[in-house]
Design an enzyme around this catalytic site. Structure first.
Site, PDB file in Angstrom:
ATOM      1  CB  CYS A  29      -3.754   0.011  -0.540  1.00  0.00           C
ATOM      2  SG  CYS A  29      -2.421   0.639  -1.544  1.00  0.00           S
ATOM      3  NE  ARG A  87       0.010   7.865  -5.970  1.00  0.00           N
ATOM      4  CZ  ARG A  87       0.633   6.713  -6.209  1.00  0.00           C
ATOM      5  NH1 ARG A  87       1.883   6.728  -6.635  1.00  0.00           N
ATOM      6  NH2 ARG A  87       0.020   5.560  -6.017  1.00  0.00           N
ATOM      7  CD  GLN A 103      -0.509   2.621  -9.880  1.00  0.00           C
ATOM      8  OE1 GLN A 103      -0.376   3.668 -10.495  1.00  0.00           O
ATOM      9  NE2 GLN A 103       0.476   2.025  -9.282  1.00  0.00           N
ATOM     10  CG  ASP A 143      -3.256  -0.114  -7.277  1.00  0.00           C
ATOM     11  OD1 ASP A 143      -2.083  -0.494  -7.381  1.00  0.00           O
ATOM     12  OD2 ASP A 143      -3.569   0.979  -6.781  1.00  0.00           O
ATOM     13  CG  HIS A 180      -4.290  -4.470  -2.923  1.00  0.00           C
ATOM     14  ND1 HIS A 180      -4.927  -3.510  -3.673  1.00  0.00           N
ATOM     15  CD2 HIS A 180      -3.164  -3.896  -2.413  1.00  0.00           C
ATOM     16  CE1 HIS A 180      -4.227  -2.387  -3.599  1.00  0.00           C
ATOM     17  NE2 HIS A 180      -3.156  -2.598  -2.849  1.00  0.00           N
ATOM     18  CE  LYS A 233      11.286  -1.969  -4.250  1.00  0.00           C
ATOM     19  NZ  LYS A 233      10.984  -0.651  -4.839  1.00  0.00           N
ATOM     20  CG  HIS A 262       0.581  -3.349  -1.874  1.00  0.00           C
ATOM     21  ND1 HIS A 262      -0.362  -2.359  -1.885  1.00  0.00           N
ATOM     22  CD2 HIS A 262       0.905  -3.540  -0.580  1.00  0.00           C
ATOM     23  CE1 HIS A 262      -0.584  -1.953  -0.649  1.00  0.00           C
ATOM     24  NE2 HIS A 262       0.178  -2.658   0.168  1.00  0.00           N
TER      25      HIS A 262
END
Length: 643
Positions: free
Chosen positions: A340, A369, A387, A389, A391, A470, A516
């Protein structure tokens, strides 16, 4: 009626009673003729057993053995029965916890020695004897102080720890359940008596840290399961065999898909060529669908200075999941745990107008992580992963349209991989960032998008994360198992932290809306789950090797090469098995490697210019013309057939 409480029954009736009525007394009033068939009740979505005293009313349902929720009561009672049997076998055992689960139950014990496989049969025999005593499950209460003293005298150090924690949370009393010679700190629910536990099986042994913390003692965990009928148990065991056969760790070895090397590091995946091809094809599909929908691809660095993660709040809230910093030019740098902040920095490279929005960035970004070693699990729980991802930066008025578009992408991708799914809208939790108005705007937009989408969804009141409402999508695989799938969040935190804005029609700055969105999640977890979903038999469009050409003898090699070359020229992933082995062996090996098609070529085929085709599932398809075979394969690929 003084001190009355009321219950709304499923048929709409309202029943008023005195406060303090027991559940079994309610059952006698509601269903007197079915009293013996009732196992418990559900009050306001919480399962209660028949001995519980009720001090509040609400929506009430009665549970019989035909209701899947009643299994929780059976299995919880079975865990107590198992614990009593273990104590008879190991009188010095110290008890941990023993809950029911979706698959059965377990109990944790501190023992003088680890469990051995033969112990399970001995414990089962004791359980069978104890069940036949028909010992009643009796519920009572103690004050916190009484319970601490009581369990301390018994040497139950883990129970004492739990009771102290409950006291610190404000609880004044705890409930105790007794059956036969066994007692336990327990909230319930439980059955009437042990004689109702007839069909059970102990499944496995494992080690587990007390309360899941690796700083705590290691306990022995004994797993079991229980059902109402032998047929249901048999069906469950068959289901477990199917799961075992599809385990991605097992198939990873058998099909040469991936590996993990302890000398490199736990939780780090090495993709072998076969699975790397599957990943390439998944990513290629992912990219093509994003291009259609106006996303811009971005790439961001794998490390960044400490300051960006202080701004984002990761060091404040997720430091335990981040790796130790690297010191570069006397400044601390971290491996990125999320993508992000990088996307925000790209957005902020220029001033944005409302006319520029929405802006959609997507990245197959690798993040790192920390996961405790005990939680790592093949490809499904790892320490480094890629990932998918994305946005979306937009105005408040654009949220619903953007989320609707994301749901269309979710449906396209999940349907292509053969998943069915359920949709959940998770709303504001008790503790949250942002204003009520911001949460209302975001939640209303998510709800509007789902209503326009037109498919059923459930609302999880209070299920949102602290910074965002979400949409969660839960996938169901070929075995009916549920997996965490795509998620869509309207972030009410990062735009504030980074001061992410756009210039509105009024020529002033406004805080941007940041959505997200992850559809596949991590590539490692998604592909690991996909292996199990298809049992390693990837559909033709994803299969690393789509066709194997098999000459029966050396005399057909030249003809086989011409077939292979033609199929390769048509764009298929094709291998040729030139080994001096019997054709039956070649076919079996290709079947074991789950290759979709085998082209068998002997003297007859070489002389006539034909070919015999086998399918891994359908078997011998007979003689098939080249053009017909090519058309068949192309159709399977174009339609992304999952066979």
């Amino acid at each position: 009626m003084a001190d009355a409480i009321s219950f709304q029954l499923p048929d709409g009736r309202i029943l008023e009673t005195d406060i303090g009525i027991r559940v079994d007394e309610l059952v006698k009033r509601i269903e007197p003729h079915e009293y013996k068939a009732i196992i418990g009740a559900v009050l306001n979505e919480e399962i209660r057993d028949l001995r519980e005293v009720l001090t509040e009313g609400g929506r009430l349902e009665l549970l019989s053995t035909g209701d899947a929720r009643a299994l929780e009561i059976l299995r919880h009672s079975a865990s107590h029965l198992m614990a009593e049997a273990v104590i008879q076998l190991f009188p010095e055992a110290v008890l941990g916890i023993g809950p029911s689960t979706s698959e059965g139950f377990y109990y944790d014990f501190q023992l003088p020695r680890p469990f051995e496989p033969e112990d399970m049969a001995r414990i089962e025999k004791i359980m069978q004897k104890l069940a036949k005593t028909n010992s009643v499950f009796e519920r009572s209460e103690m004050t916190i102080e009484e319970a601490i003293q009581h369990f301390a005298q018994k040497g139950e150090v883990f129970k004492v720890e739990l009771i102290r924690d409950l006291g610190q949370k404000g609880e004044k009393t705890v409930s105790i359940y007794r059956s036969g010679g066994f007692e336990d700190l327990c909230r319930g629910p439980h059955l009437r008596h042990t004689g109702q536990i007839r069909v059970f099986k102990l499944m496995s042994i494992a080690a587990a840290y007390w309360r899941g913390d690796e700083r705590n003692p290691v306990l022995q965990r004994l797993y079991g399961t229980a059902f109402w009928t032998p047929e249901a148990l048999t069906e469950h065991l068959d289901h477990l065999e199917q799961i075992k056969a599809r385990d991605h760790r097992r198939l990873g070895r058998e099909l040469d898909l991936y590996s993990i090397h302890e000398d490199v590091g736990a939780g780090l995946i090495f993709w072998h060529p076969r699975l790397a091809m599957v990943r390439h094809l998944v990513e290629e599909f992912w990219r093509s669908e994003h291009l259609k929908r106006g996303y811009g691809f971005v790439y961001t660095p794998h490390i960044a200075q400490e300051s960006i993660y202080r701004t984002s709040g990761h060091l404040e809230n997720y430091a335990e999941n981040m790796y130790s910093p690297l010191l570069i030019d006397e400044k601390p740098y971290y491996l990125k745990p999320m993508n992000c902040p990088g996307h925000i920095k790209i957005y902020q490279t220029r001033r944005r107008s409302y006319r520029d929005l929405p802006i959609r960035y997507c990245e197959l970004g690798t993040v790192y992580r920390y996961e405790r070693s005990g939680t790592l699990h093949g490809m499904l729980r790892v320490r480094g992963f890629t990932q998918d991802d994305a946005h979306v930066f937009c105005t408040p008025e654009q949220i619903a349209n953007e989320v609707f578009g994301i749901m269309d992408l979710v449906d396209t991708l999940m349907s292509a991989f053969g998943y069915t799914y359920k949709i959940f809208l998770a709303t504001r939790p008790e503790k949250y960032l942002g204003t009520d108005e911001e949460w209302d705007v975001a939640t209303r937009a998510l709800r509007e998008a789902l209503q326009r989408w037109g498919k059923p969804y459930e609302v999880e009141e209070g299920g949102g994360v602290f910074y965002a409402p979400k949409i969660d999508v839960k996938l169901h695989d070929a075995l009916g198992r549920e997996w965490q799938g795509p998620t869509i969040q309207v972030d009410l935190n990062l735009p504030k932290r980074f001061n992410v804005t756009y210039i509105g029609p009024d020529n002033t700055e406004h805080e941007v809306i940041m959505i997200h969105r992850a559809v596949l999640g991590s590539m490692e977890r998604f592909v690991g789950g996909l292996i199990e979903h298809v049992g390693g038999a990837f559909p033709l469009w994803l299969a690393p090797t789509q066709i194997v050409v098999m000459p029966i003898t050396d005399k057909q090699h030249e003809y086989a090469r011409s077939i292979r070359d033609r199929l390769a020229a048509e764009g298929f992933r094709v291998d040729m098995d030139e080994r001096n082995e019997k054709i039956g062996y070649k076919i079996r090996e290709a079947q074991e490697m789950k290759v979709p098609y085998m082209v068998v070529l002997g003297a007859k085929e070489a002389d006539s210019g034909s070919m015999t085709v086998r399918h891994r599932r359908d078997g011998d398809l007979g003689s098939v013309a080249m053009d017909v075979f090519i058309a068949r394969c192309r159709n399977e690929i174009m339609t992304r057939a999952m066979a």
